[in-house]
Design a protein around this motif. Sequence first.
Motif, PDB file in Angstrom:
ATOM      1  N   GLN A   1     -20.676 -30.967 -51.755  1.00 23.87           N
ATOM      2  CA  GLN A   1     -19.911 -30.347 -52.229  1.00 23.87           C
ATOM      3  C   GLN A   1     -20.205 -29.410 -52.763  1.00 23.87           C
ATOM      4  O   GLN A   1     -19.790 -29.574 -53.881  1.00 23.87           O
TER       5      GLN A   1
ATOM      6  N   LEU B   1     -11.492 -31.572 -48.366  1.00 25.80           N
ATOM      7  CA  LEU B   1     -11.885 -31.129 -49.269  1.00 25.80           C
ATOM      8  C   LEU B   1     -12.537 -29.492 -49.369  1.00 25.80           C
ATOM      9  O   LEU B   1     -12.716 -28.913 -48.301  1.00 25.80           O
TER      10      LEU B   1
ATOM     11  N   PHE C   1     -15.272 -27.827 -50.736  1.00 24.37           N
ATOM     12  CA  PHE C   1     -16.340 -27.860 -50.287  1.00 24.37           C
ATOM     13  C   PHE C   1     -16.939 -28.092 -49.647  1.00 24.37           C
ATOM     14  O   PHE C   1     -16.529 -29.363 -49.304  1.00 24.37           O
TER      15      PHE C   1
ATOM     16  N   SER D   1     -10.336 -37.641 -57.597  1.00 31.75           N
ATOM     17  CA  SER D   1     -11.323 -36.873 -56.367  1.00 31.75           C
ATOM     18  C   SER D   1     -12.104 -36.192 -57.436  1.00 31.75           C
ATOM     19  O   SER D   1     -10.594 -35.075 -58.374  1.00 31.75           O
ATOM     20  N   PRO D   2     -12.800 -35.293 -57.359  1.00 32.87           N
ATOM     21  CA  PRO D   2     -13.187 -33.733 -57.505  1.00 32.87           C
ATOM     22  C   PRO D   2     -12.284 -32.467 -56.874  1.00 32.87           C
ATOM     23  O   PRO D   2     -12.618 -31.401 -57.850  1.00 32.87           O
ATOM     24  N   MET D   3     -11.441 -33.240 -56.409  1.00 35.70           N
ATOM     25  CA  MET D   3     -10.401 -32.471 -55.630  1.00 35.70           C
ATOM     26  C   MET D   3      -8.952 -32.653 -56.382  1.00 35.70           C
ATOM     27  O   MET D   3      -9.448 -34.002 -55.575  1.00 35.70           O
TER      28      MET D   3
ATOM     29  N   LEU E   1     -22.110 -23.607 -56.286  1.00 36.78           N
ATOM     30  CA  LEU E   1     -21.160 -23.862 -57.405  1.00 36.78           C
ATOM     31  C   LEU E   1     -22.839 -23.901 -58.179  1.00 36.78           C
ATOM     32  O   LEU E   1     -23.451 -24.265 -57.411  1.00 36.78           O
ATOM     33  N   ARG E   2     -22.346 -23.893 -59.979  1.00 32.81           N
ATOM     34  CA  ARG E   2     -23.580 -24.494 -60.000  1.00 32.81           C
ATOM     35  C   ARG E   2     -24.009 -25.449 -60.379  1.00 32.81           C
ATOM     36  O   ARG E   2     -25.226 -26.142 -59.718  1.00 32.81           O
ATOM     37  N   ASN E   3     -23.105 -26.199 -60.247  1.00 31.34           N
ATOM     38  CA  ASN E   3     -23.302 -28.015 -60.854  1.00 31.34           C
ATOM     39  C   ASN E   3     -22.387 -28.591 -60.187  1.00 31.34           C
ATOM     40  O   ASN E   3     -21.286 -29.391 -60.450  1.00 31.34           O
ATOM     41  N   PRO E   4     -22.810 -28.433 -58.259  1.00 31.51           N
ATOM     42  CA  PRO E   4     -21.841 -29.583 -57.862  1.00 31.51           C
ATOM     43  C   PRO E   4     -22.017 -30.919 -58.632  1.00 31.51           C
ATOM     44  O   PRO E   4     -23.225 -31.243 -58.535  1.00 31.51           O
ATOM     45  N   LEU E   5     -20.980 -31.752 -57.637  1.00 31.35           N
ATOM     46  CA  LEU E   5     -21.836 -33.009 -58.083  1.00 31.35           C
ATOM     47  C   LEU E   5     -22.528 -33.600 -57.127  1.00 31.35           C
ATOM     48  O   LEU E   5     -23.708 -34.618 -57.198  1.00 31.35           O
TER      49      LEU E   5
ATOM     50  N   TYR F   1     -10.108 -29.075 -59.749  1.00 36.05           N
ATOM     51  CA  TYR F   1     -10.972 -29.050 -59.250  1.00 36.05           C
ATOM     52  C   TYR F   1     -11.868 -30.157 -60.847  1.00 36.05           C
ATOM     53  O   TYR F   1     -11.983 -29.094 -62.065  1.00 36.05           O
TER      54      TYR F   1
ATOM     55  N   SER G   1     -16.404 -29.317 -65.456  1.00 39.65           N
ATOM     56  CA  SER G   1     -15.660 -28.247 -64.661  1.00 39.65           C
ATOM     57  C   SER G   1     -16.929 -27.504 -64.384  1.00 39.65           C
ATOM     58  O   SER G   1     -17.706 -28.116 -64.644  1.00 39.65           O
ATOM     59  N   PHE G   2     -16.265 -27.309 -62.820  1.00 38.00           N
ATOM     60  CA  PHE G   2     -17.438 -26.782 -61.738  1.00 38.00           C
ATOM     61  C   PHE G   2     -17.292 -24.954 -61.853  1.00 38.00           C
ATOM     62  O   PHE G   2     -16.191 -24.290 -61.973  1.00 38.00           O
TER      63      PHE G   2
ATOM     64  N   ARG H   1     -14.887 -32.094 -62.391  1.00 39.35           N
ATOM     65  CA  ARG H   1     -16.450 -32.875 -61.823  1.00 39.35           C
ATOM     66  C   ARG H   1     -16.183 -34.565 -62.002  1.00 39.35           C
ATOM     67  O   ARG H   1     -16.849 -34.993 -62.717  1.00 39.35           O
ATOM     68  N   ASP H   2     -15.413 -35.311 -61.572  1.00 42.61           N
ATOM     69  CA  ASP H   2     -14.639 -36.204 -61.172  1.00 42.61           C
ATOM     70  C   ASP H   2     -14.591 -37.039 -59.891  1.00 42.61           C
ATOM     71  O   ASP H   2     -14.197 -36.674 -59.284  1.00 42.61           O
ATOM     72  N   ASP H   3     -15.257 -38.557 -59.920  1.00 40.04           N
ATOM     73  CA  ASP H   3     -15.413 -39.343 -58.377  1.00 40.04           C
ATOM     74  C   ASP H   3     -15.202 -40.607 -58.630  1.00 40.04           C
ATOM     75  O   ASP H   3     -16.365 -41.261 -58.346  1.00 40.04           O
TER      76      ASP H   3
END
Lengths: 813, 360
Positions: A556, A528, A530, B221-223, A548-552, B212, B175-176, B214-216
């Motif tokens: 990451q 990955l 990140f 996968s996020p990427m 990133l402003r909104n990472p999971l 990318y 979205s990231f 925002r899902d996992d």
Amino acid sequence: MKASYQWLRSFVPQIPDDPSAFAARITSAGLEVEGVHFYGAGIDPCEIVTVVSMRPHPSKSGLRLVTVDRGAAGTLEVICGAPNVPDPGGMVVLAPLGTTLPAKGMTIERRAIAGVMSEGMLCSESELGLTEEGEGILVLPPGFAKPGTRFIDAVPTAKDVIFEIGLTPNRADCLGHLGLAREAAALYGIPWQPPAPEAPVRFATNGSKAADFIKVTIEDGERCPHYAAAVLTDVTNGPSPLALRYRLASLGVRSISNLVDVTNLVMLEYGHPMHAFDLDRLQGAQIVVRRAKAGEKLKTLDGVDRTLDVDDLVICDGNGPLALAGVMGGGDSEITASTKRVLLECAFFDSRTVRRSARRHGLHTESSHRFERGVDHGDTADALAHAVALTARLADGIAIPGIVVTVGRALERTAVTLRAARMNALLGIDLHFEESLGTLRRLGFEVRIHEKSAAATSSAECLVPTHRPDVAREVDLIEEIGRVHGYDAIPAKLPPIRASREVGDKEESAQKARAAAVAVGLSEAVTLSFLAPKVLAAIGAPPPAVVLRNPLTETQSVMRTSLLPGLLDVVGRARRHGERDVRVFTVGRIFLGGSEPSGLPNEPVVFAAVLAGDRAAYLTKAQPIDVWDAKGAAIAFVERFARRTPDVRALAGSARPAHLHPRGAGVLEIAGTPIGTFGMLHPDVVDALDVGGPVVVLEIELELLAKLGVAATQYVPIPRFPPSTRDIAFVVHDDVAVGDVASAVRTAAGALAERVEIFDRFVGDPVPASHANLAFRIVYRALDRTLTDAEVDAQNERVKQEVGARFGATIRA
Amino acid sequence: MSAQGPSPTSTEIHAGIEQALAAMRTRFPDRFAAATTEQLLRDENAKILGKKGELTSILSQMGKVPADARKAIGESVNALRREVEAAFEEALKALFQAKRKAELEARPFDLTLPGRVPAQLGHRHPLSIVREEVISIFRGMGFAVHDGPEVELEENNFTKLGFPPDHPAVDMQDSFWTTSNHLLRTHTSNIQARAMSSRTPPMAFIAPGAVYRRDDDVTHSPMFHQLEAFLVDENVSMAHLKGVLAEFAERLYGPGTPVRLRPSYFPFVEPGAEVDIGCVFCKQPDGTRVGCNLCKHTGWIEILGCGMIHPVVFEACGIDPEKFTGFALGMGIERIAMLRYGVPDIRLFFENDPRFLSQF
């Protein structure tokens, strides 16, 4: 979207009675049927029977023997464990012997319980697969049907084919059965008009009007273009009839009460969400549609106290917010069992407003789902009238004449020109223009052909119906025609492609790097991009340039500035799984501070590899990988990639990258330009990143390497004369670098030496302490003749003298 | 050789030589036969025929023999030499044969021991295998690779592609976003925006790379990776799109693979479609499909999305949509790899377990 086949066919009876063919037809037109469910499957044999008598089971407590009347089929006795068997005269549903009920996976067989035979089963709704609730058996009022009537004949909505349709977000018109019916009629070429709303069975005749009960004000016409309200009095809120309950249940909606169920049913029919308020709980007999004030509160129907945002649109009474417009109602004005007067709302809210509110409050409702996608702003009056009639009928209410319609903003219908030539050019097919226009008409477009001209220049003006807010341009009309006609009809033609030149070489570099790395025995990992900022710090990589402003997750949260942490994670994880030998590489981008005016980062493609565990051995004790494996892999990789052999220099002191071991860090250079590093990973990094043991690593800057150029391969003649080989060994102090001795040998051996290689380094007895015996093999050869022993021996003697003198070495035979 | 008594006469010498030769003749076969190795045989042969061998020492007495007898002796000696040489060759051959026979008939090598790997073998990642294969198919049709950034401007990722500012994809949910108000591209379609904004048609590009969202979970996968192809020129139609899709399906999944387009919706194409290929898992030898779990018993498997580039996109990129048309298609590389290799969980691609990597 769940769709009832029975309901659709009630609107368009000409649709063939073949669910799978229907599913295929609408799928091919873009309404993808993702699943087909059979609601009430297997219940055909079940019949409505009258309870005749009842007696307790002779030996089992809690069980009763119930005699039921099947009409013409006579009576029989069944064993029943339910507590709610009605008194004689009440009606229940019997599953006769042989019935298979898939909902519970059971087949009814004649069987004895403690010596008494049961000739069937009295069913609950959950056993019939109709609802999830199952408090006892289903009890019907006396006289519901003639005994022996099949249940599905008495309640036809108890058996249906339900399609699960994956609607694309542009097709809000199909979020209701009338819209689906229109679509289906168009697909089958069936002329069709939506049915007129039902007329109320009871309405006020005393001259009162809805406007006497409620005053509606729209303060934000941009967000609320239309608001229609209707009023009913004297309603009796109670359970809905079975037919309605099963219709809702089959479409995944739980029945609440007749007043609420009507709003849901109308939504499922028209695709237009509605809301019912208890009129007596409204303050000031007024509705105000406005934006919320900062900090205003609303307790929504799900019981959550919400603080509203000034961007939210709310429905208010004289007191304050009652509902979050288009998303969810509030608890204070909710319909209850004692509701007597009801206010029905059918409005048109701006889709973006609803979308923002729904997202902001984390609410995704059937209502917001539809408003976000765009409901029909032309059907509010019909939908509301229909709801009023249904409420009057089902809740026994009195409809107050006169819907209150308030307009916040006039909505225009768009007209789009369609050109025949453009249509065919884009679809790559030759369609008849008139037929294509017929398709549009069936979809609800009003079509006017422009003045007749040659077929090639024909065009038409198409007025977009209110239920198709997604259609705005000619290309949208072309899509409608294309999809209804079917994409299968479009021929496949290879285009004449005028080749473009490759733009950028990152992909090319990555492909070459993969090939080179695989050839030197490394396996590729894809990691990955990140990672956590602290792992970059741990290996001394540049600080992150992209955060990133909104990472999971925190792990990451920044874009990598080095490929190594990802690979080290692979090694650590592998080791925790007991896999010790790992030789992995990755090719990918790192994200570094940019110099572009756009402010975007630089994204060079780089290469990294990590080797861990043992070198391959055959039936002998394997040796652990060491720094020379990294050096060898690095050189071999660069040679494969660029056909150039890099120079290798040790990096010490401040020149050493922080992540490498002070005793084993090297740099690779081509013509003096550093193109990468390799070495043992610093043990502190091993610990910090939980790598689980020593590893060696290498990193190559691919783009730099590619820029230096790939050396052209030039043929070198193959020698025709035989070589003469001499082995020669020196004992030197062990602080002498082997490379220095080797290059001294190389120099001394002169032009006749084709190759010099060290083949043994020995420490220990009989070599004196602090010394090493270094054995070299020198291959002498001339390209134009066979060398004589004499000249080779003479040259070799010079090597012994020069090297021996320079390093104070002892020469061994 | 006897040297006792009075000097022998030449006749006696002659007779003695003949006698010695006769003795040698009777003895050498046994001597050769007794030599069990090549070296012993060669030693024995040298004792007889060598420079200081027995025959040489006999010949050294020739001077004492009357001249008239020399010829006869010479012939005898030569005859014996030939006999010995022949016998030596014979014995040598016999030894070789015995040795070869022994070599061939000894216990077979234990082939159950593991094979020695010629060198460490490396493996490409399954995502790279698929990616490179797909790229090469499109290159073969005339498309060229176009690189572009993964950290992107909103303009290129969304605005120019016709996404309204409050489209769900745009917000923080899906979205990231970076602290510099850029975003990680959510698709490779940013390359469309970039290519079309910076050059004039015709153009035919493929854009592979990481994207990318925002899902996992098991299927997200996020990427992940996409590959997009687009063609812009005069007179490009949906028939051309279908032509390229059919060619792609045949090259990736084999001749005769059927392709179908289902109308669908993506903001930046119109008309838009999803593309199914005939299920590759339940295909029968006669080309029919019987249905299986992987195709949910439909006989079809969705592999990509596509459509005619929306005029809004052309306008945003400064291309006249009346003059030029084009198509775009995009696929998820993970999805193709999952289908091809039967990988059930997308996360396996990014865990990089050595036991996983070594399978490809």
